[in-house]
Each structure stands twice: as C-alpha cells, then as structure tokens.
Design an enzyme around this catalytic site. Structure first.
Site, PDB file in Angstrom:
ATOM      1  N   LYS A 211      17.727  53.131  85.965  1.00  0.00           N
ATOM      2  CA  LYS A 211      18.208  52.368  84.799  1.00  0.00           C
ATOM      3  C   LYS A 211      17.192  51.278  84.496  1.00  0.00           C
ATOM      4  CE  LYS A 211      23.237  52.701  84.855  1.00  0.00           C
ATOM      5  NZ  LYS A 211      24.493  51.950  85.098  1.00  0.00           N
TER       6      LYS A 211
ATOM      7  N   ARG B   7      29.116  57.573  88.032  1.00  0.00           N
ATOM      8  CA  ARG B   7      28.144  56.506  88.248  1.00  0.00           C
ATOM      9  C   ARG B   7      28.707  55.153  87.822  1.00  0.00           C
ATOM     10  NH1 ARG B   7      21.573  56.264  87.232  1.00  0.00           N
ATOM     11  NH2 ARG B   7      21.385  54.075  87.821  1.00  0.00           N
TER      12      ARG B   7
ATOM     13  N   ASN C 215      29.497  50.080  88.941  1.00  0.00           N
ATOM     14  CA  ASN C 215      29.689  48.862  88.151  1.00  0.00           C
ATOM     15  C   ASN C 215      30.944  48.099  88.539  1.00  0.00           C
ATOM     16  OD1 ASN C 215      27.474  48.555  86.471  1.00  0.00           O
ATOM     17  ND2 ASN C 215      28.159  50.234  85.175  1.00  0.00           N
TER      18      ASN C 215
ATOM     19  N   LYS D  23      23.881  54.886  96.884  1.00  0.00           N
ATOM     20  CA  LYS D  23      23.525  54.895  95.460  1.00  0.00           C
ATOM     21  C   LYS D  23      22.871  56.228  95.089  1.00  0.00           C
ATOM     22  CE  LYS D  23      21.676  52.620  91.541  1.00  0.00           C
ATOM     23  NZ  LYS D  23      21.302  51.395  90.874  1.00  0.00           N
TER      24      LYS D  23
ATOM     25  N   ARG E 201       4.868  57.225  75.022  1.00  0.00           N
ATOM     26  CA  ARG E 201       6.041  58.109  75.209  1.00  0.00           C
ATOM     27  C   ARG E 201       6.371  58.380  76.676  1.00  0.00           C
ATOM     28  NH1 ARG E 201       4.093  61.173  70.567  1.00  0.00           N
ATOM     29  NH2 ARG E 201       5.118  60.263  68.742  1.00  0.00           N
TER      30      ARG E 201
ATOM     31  N   HIS F 222      22.808  37.185  88.929  1.00  0.00           N
ATOM     32  CA  HIS F 222      23.539  38.444  88.736  1.00  0.00           C
ATOM     33  C   HIS F 222      24.454  38.737  89.934  1.00  0.00           C
ATOM     34  CE1 HIS F 222      24.410  42.503  87.437  1.00  0.00           C
ATOM     35  NE2 HIS F 222      23.970  42.974  88.585  1.00  0.00           N
TER      36      HIS F 222
ATOM     37  N   GLU G 200      25.290  58.539  83.988  1.00  0.00           N
ATOM     38  CA  GLU G 200      26.550  57.805  83.920  1.00  0.00           C
ATOM     39  C   GLU G 200      27.539  58.420  82.928  1.00  0.00           C
ATOM     40  OE1 GLU G 200      26.243  53.495  84.672  1.00  0.00           O
ATOM     41  OE2 GLU G 200      27.720  53.269  83.088  1.00  0.00           O
TER      42      GLU G 200
ATOM     43  N   GLU H 137      25.706  42.855  96.370  1.00  0.00           N
ATOM     44  CA  GLU H 137      25.629  44.272  95.967  1.00  0.00           C
ATOM     45  C   GLU H 137      25.821  45.194  97.172  1.00  0.00           C
ATOM     46  OE1 GLU H 137      25.476  45.324  92.858  1.00  0.00           O
ATOM     47  OE2 GLU H 137      24.439  43.822  91.636  1.00  0.00           O
TER      48      GLU H 137
ATOM     49  N   HIS I 215      31.240  44.554  87.483  1.00  0.00           N
ATOM     50  CA  HIS I 215      30.137  44.258  86.567  1.00  0.00           C
ATOM     51  C   HIS I 215      30.575  43.920  85.143  1.00  0.00           C
ATOM     52  CE1 HIS I 215      27.585  45.429  89.825  1.00  0.00           C
ATOM     53  NE2 HIS I 215      26.480  45.419  89.092  1.00  0.00           N
TER      54      HIS I 215
ATOM     55  N   HIS J  56      28.933  40.732  83.785  1.00  0.00           N
ATOM     56  CA  HIS J  56      28.023  40.672  82.641  1.00  0.00           C
ATOM     57  C   HIS J  56      28.517  39.651  81.618  1.00  0.00           C
ATOM     58  CE1 HIS J  56      26.177  44.915  83.501  1.00  0.00           C
ATOM     59  NE2 HIS J  56      25.691  43.974  84.276  1.00  0.00           N
TER      60      HIS J  56
HETATM   61  P1  NAD Z   1      14.861  38.506  89.852  1.00  0.00           P
HETATM   62  O1  NAD Z   1      14.039  39.680  89.587  1.00  0.00           O
HETATM   63  O2  NAD Z   1      14.974  37.469  88.786  1.00  0.00           O
HETATM   64  O3  NAD Z   1      14.348  37.808  91.176  1.00  0.00           O
HETATM   65  C1  NAD Z   1      14.985  36.640  91.619  1.00  0.00           C
HETATM   66  C2  NAD Z   1      14.001  35.511  91.900  1.00  0.00           C
HETATM   67  O4  NAD Z   1      13.382  35.757  93.153  1.00  0.00           O
HETATM   68  C3  NAD Z   1      12.886  35.354  90.886  1.00  0.00           C
HETATM   69  O5  NAD Z   1      12.645  33.993  90.707  1.00  0.00           O
HETATM   70  C4  NAD Z   1      11.699  36.001  91.589  1.00  0.00           C
HETATM   71  O6  NAD Z   1      10.491  35.446  91.157  1.00  0.00           O
HETATM   72  C5  NAD Z   1      11.971  35.657  93.017  1.00  0.00           C
HETATM   73  N1  NAD Z   1      11.443  36.586  94.019  1.00  0.00           N
HETATM   74  C6  NAD Z   1      11.485  37.932  93.964  1.00  0.00           C
HETATM   75  N2  NAD Z   1      11.051  38.438  95.121  1.00  0.00           N
HETATM   76  C7  NAD Z   1      10.715  37.384  95.912  1.00  0.00           C
HETATM   77  C8  NAD Z   1      10.227  37.263  97.238  1.00  0.00           C
HETATM   78  N3  NAD Z   1      10.050  38.323  98.029  1.00  0.00           N
HETATM   79  N4  NAD Z   1       9.993  36.020  97.717  1.00  0.00           N
HETATM   80  C9  NAD Z   1      10.227  34.927  96.949  1.00  0.00           C
HETATM   81  N5  NAD Z   1      10.723  34.977  95.710  1.00  0.00           N
HETATM   82  C10 NAD Z   1      10.955  36.191  95.206  1.00  0.00           C
HETATM   83  O7  NAD Z   1      16.379  38.893  90.207  1.00  0.00           O
HETATM   84  P2  NAD Z   1      17.070  40.099  90.964  1.00  0.00           P
HETATM   85  O8  NAD Z   1      18.317  39.541  91.510  1.00  0.00           O
HETATM   86  O9  NAD Z   1      16.144  40.818  91.851  1.00  0.00           O
HETATM   87  O10 NAD Z   1      17.419  41.111  89.788  1.00  0.00           O
HETATM   88  C11 NAD Z   1      18.359  40.788  88.814  1.00  0.00           C
HETATM   89  C12 NAD Z   1      18.187  41.732  87.660  1.00  0.00           C
HETATM   90  O11 NAD Z   1      18.377  43.066  88.107  1.00  0.00           O
HETATM   91  C13 NAD Z   1      19.182  41.503  86.544  1.00  0.00           C
HETATM   92  O12 NAD Z   1      18.493  41.491  85.334  1.00  0.00           O
HETATM   93  C14 NAD Z   1      20.088  42.712  86.606  1.00  0.00           C
HETATM   94  O13 NAD Z   1      20.617  43.060  85.361  1.00  0.00           O
HETATM   95  C15 NAD Z   1      19.152  43.755  87.136  1.00  0.00           C
HETATM   96  N6  NAD Z   1      19.823  44.880  87.799  1.00  0.00           N
HETATM   97  C16 NAD Z   1      19.463  46.125  87.415  1.00  0.00           C
HETATM   98  C17 NAD Z   1      20.041  47.217  88.021  1.00  0.00           C
HETATM   99  C18 NAD Z   1      19.586  48.600  87.667  1.00  0.00           C
HETATM  100  O14 NAD Z   1      20.206  49.566  88.106  1.00  0.00           O
HETATM  101  N7  NAD Z   1      18.506  48.746  86.921  1.00  0.00           N
HETATM  102  C19 NAD Z   1      20.992  47.035  89.028  1.00  0.00           C
HETATM  103  C20 NAD Z   1      21.335  45.737  89.396  1.00  0.00           C
HETATM  104  C21 NAD Z   1      20.727  44.664  88.771  1.00  0.00           C
HETATM  105  N1  GLY Z   2      23.597  49.260  89.086  1.00  0.00           N
HETATM  106  C1  GLY Z   2      24.441  50.270  88.547  1.00  0.00           C
HETATM  107  C2  GLY Z   2      23.756  51.572  88.345  1.00  0.00           C
HETATM  108  O1  GLY Z   2      22.602  51.735  88.658  1.00  0.00           O
HETATM  109  O2  GLY Z   2      24.360  52.477  87.843  1.00  0.00           O
END
Ligand code: NAD
Ligand code: GLY
Length: 371
Positions: free
Chosen positions: A145, A243, A247, A229, A123, A268, A239, A187, A250, A254
């Site tokens: 998120k 918030r 997006n 942010k 939990r 992304h 949101e 971003e 986005h 998406h």
């Molecule tokens: P990711 O986590 O897939 O990382 C990208 C690639 O880089 C992967 O292959 C990883 O292994 C590699 N990598 C990571 N750090 C590294 C480093 N320092 N050196 C070498 N390789 C490295 O992708 P991302 O772009 O970081 O994240 C995308 C995800 O984030 C999506 O799923 C998206 O929906 C999510 N997201 C979430 C939010 C939120 O608010 N929670 C906001 C934006 C995006």
């Molecule tokens: N990445 C959008 C949010 O965190 O609200």
C-alpha cells in the site's frame, strides 16, 4: 548476525522479507541478486539519512551498485502532493529508468511516498523497502500500500505497488526515539487483537524487551507480525475483503490524525492504540464481545505507555460531528455508511459493513468528555 527470511507469495509479485539484527549490511548483496547492474535511487528523510544512509551506501558500494539519494524533510506532512512532485522531478532529473530501483530507507512516511512515486514514475519502476521504524518493519513496508494524504483524509491518493524486497534490520531501531518505538508496538499488539490471542498475550508480556533491545523478542515480534500480515495480503492483496481486518482501530485512528492536522501531535501508532480501544469499547457496547475485554486491551496499550482515551491525547478541538464526518471519508465506507473492524473477543476481529451511526456517535460523545 542471525537473519530470518519470509516470503510474501504473490505469484509474479512475490518477494522476500529479511529480518534480523545487522541485515542492512547485506542489503547490497540482496539488491544485486535481484538484478545486476541496476542503479539505485535512495529516498530517505533527514533524521534517517544522518544516522543510517552511510551504512546503506557502504553496502551498495561493496557490490558496485551506483546510487543517488533524495533526502526529504521528516514527518507526516512529507506525504503530500508537493513533495511527491518534487521527488518525481528529482527521479526524472536523475534519468531514472525502468531498469533502475528505488530504495525507501525510512519509516512509513518515506515508504509510502517513495513506493507511490516508484509506482507512477515512467508508469512504474521496482522498489525496495528498508524500513527503519518499528511501525514500518511490522506493517507499512509489507503489502504494497502506497499513498499520500489529502486535506480530506489520510492515504486518499495512492496505489497498490508491491516492493520486490523488504530488509528489516532490527538493530537500526536502536536509534529510534522511545515515543516512535511505542507507536510501532501498537501495530504489533494489533495483530494479536485481530487474530491471535496468544500472540497478543506474548506481545503484552514482552513489550519492554521488544522496545528496548535488538534481541530475540524484537526479532520474533517483527517476524511474526510480518508473517501474519503476509498471509492476509496473500489472501486479499487489494483489500476486497479480509485485508480490511488489518485496519482494526484505523477508522477511528485516521479521523483522530486528521483532527490533529497530521502534525506530529498524535503519531499514527498512538492513534491506532486509542482507535483499537474505541473499537473494543464499541464491540462491547454492541454486546458482540464479553464485558471486560476493552479494559484488558486498554490495560495492555496503557502499560506500554500508549494513549487509550481522548483524554490521553493532546486537545485537538475535535467534535463528535468532525470525527464522524472524517470516518465517513474512510476508504472502506460506502454509500455514506461506516465499515468498521469489530471483535467478538481478543483475537477474533471481523469486518462489519453498514455500521449504524447512532451507537458510534453515542460512544464518541462519551469518549470525548474531558474529566
Ligand atoms: P515516520 O516515517 O514519520 O517516522 C517516524 C520518525 O522517526 C520520523 O521523524 C523519522 O525521521 C524518524 N526515524 C525513522 N527511523 C528512524 C531511526 N531508525 N532512528 C531515528 N529516527 C528514525 O513514521 P512511521 O510511524 O514509521 O510511519 C507512519 C506512516 O506510515 C503514516 O503515514 C501511516 O499512514 C503509514 N502507514 C502505512 C501503512 C501501509 O500499509 N502502507 C501501514 C501503516 C502505516
Ligand atoms: N496497514 C493495513 C494494510 O496494509 O492493509
């Protein structure tokens, strides 16, 4: 090592964001200061673990924190029910309890999955974000998120679960592939497009410095993005309203990512770049913002090597109907109507609810034509 510390002021859920070149080395002390004697369950992916797990475990060992690690496959496909179940099984096998801490060492994929797992196991246990991609440092590690993807769309199952600390070491990004760096830069530019034209111009002028070295420009880009942010999240944590501005681009993005099958064909941040351009195209066509604004935005993304049109993306076989149906799955949509972030100019984004589908379809029809 020079570090900057920001606060995300959420009352009982407030936390610090530590940013700077080399701050990973102080992660042990930072974690120990939160509460002594906790065990740490690290979640990472193969790529990140190979390059940076040893530095984290050294930092934990130095302060006597015991740790175990789960290293998952890299890539968007890891944000799935299957991997969530596997990860939670490992946490239970390790007898993780509510006094322990989960640490997400990785990009947004690991952060979103580990944060979700931490939010539901027993939990809910505390977790820390150690973002290792530019995208995760400027966006996904802040704001709480967490989610996994479903065949129906991205991030459709998850919860709001704030981390209790974010440690963003800008030097860790030196090992990040250039394409991933560009995706994160999208971003950063997005924040300026939403609410700060000066920051957008600065980010456009310093794109190369931000992406190429762990120097002052990169630190400023991460700090200013996190600050923007943080202010939005403080005002609207779950949101209910503003918030949604974060997006920008986005809803289009998406849908593009879903059409690409979350396969790595389109990252992304790449989808966000193309999506922001579509949002400005639509704003211009609806006469909300002056002519030429979309071209300026497109020029900035394009100069940073990001896709700005469907023609710049790999062929996905996406149709106008596919994209519109996917856009309606967006969490902001209601009653079958689209909610989009549109703009009156650079730095002047706003949330438009109940958007008429007709101009969106017209825009996509033209945008999908290949030259
Ligand atoms: P990711 O986590 O897939 O990382 C990208 C690639 O880089 C992967 O292959 C990883 O292994 C590699 N990598 C990571 N750090 C590294 C480093 N320092 N050196 C070498 N390789 C490295 O992708 P991302 O772009 O970081 O994240 C995308 C995800 O984030 C999506 O799923 C998206 O929906 C999510 N997201 C979430 C939010 C939120 O608010 N929670 C906001 C934006 C995006
Ligand atoms: N990445 C959008 C949010 O965190 O609200």
């Amino acid at each position: 090592m020079s570090a900057e510390r920001l606060r995300v002021d959420l009352g009982g859920r407030a936390y610090d964001i530590l940013v700077g070149a080399g701050v990973l080395a102080s992660a042990g002390m930072e974690i120990a200061a939160l509460k002594r004697g906790r065990r740490v369950f690290i979640v990472s992916d193969d790529n990140v673990a190979r390059l940076h797990l040893a530095a984290l475990t050294r930092a934990l060992d130095a302060v006597g924190l015991t740790h175990v690690a789960s290293v998952l496959p890299p890539g968007e496909a890891t944000k799935s029910f299957g991997l969530l179940e596997q990860l939670i099984g490992q946490m239970l096998d390790a007898n993780l309890d509510r006094n322990d801490l989960v640490v997400a060492l990785g990009g947004g994929v690991i952060g979103d999955l580990a944060g979700f797992a931490a939010g539901i196991v027993k939990r809910g246990v505390d977790y820390i974000q150690i973002p290792t991609t530019l995208l995760a440092q400027v966006d996904s590690s802040v704001g709480g998120k967490t989610a996994i993807d479903m065949p129906q769309g991205k991030n459709l199952v998850g919860l709001f679960h704030q981390p209790c600390l974010v440690v963003a070491d800008t030097q860790v990004l030196d090992t990040l592939p250039a394409r991933e760096m560009r995706a994160g830069y999208a971003e950063i530019l997005k924040y300026g497009l939403i609410s700060d034209a000066n920051f957008a111009q600065w980010a456009a002028a310093h794109a190369h410095a931000i992406m190429s070295e762990a120097g002052p420009a990169r630190t400023r880009a991460v700090v200013d993005s996190c600050r923007m942010k943080a202010r939005v999240v403080e005002a609207d944590e779950r949101e209910a309203g503003q918030r949604a501005l974060l997006n920008l681009g986005h809803t289009f993005a998406h849908a593009i990512e879903a059409c690409a099958g979350y396969s790595g064909k389109v990252l992304h941040g790449e989808a966000v770049a193309a999506g922001c351009c579509l949002a400005f195209d639509l704003s211009e066509q609806l006469k909300l913002c002056p002519g030429g604004t979309a071209a300026r935005v497109r020029g900035w993304f394009s100069a940073a090597g990001l896709p700005t049109r469907f023609a710049d993306l790999p062929e996905m076989g996406a149709t106008e109907d596919d994209l519109v149906e996917l856009m309606k799955q967006d969490k902001k949509a209601s009653g079958g109507k689209l909610t989009l972030v549109l703009a009156r100019g650079i730095g002047q984004a706003f949330v438009e609810r109940h958007v008429d589908e007709v101009p969106v379809r017209a825009l996509l029809r033209v945008a999908l034509r290949r030259p």
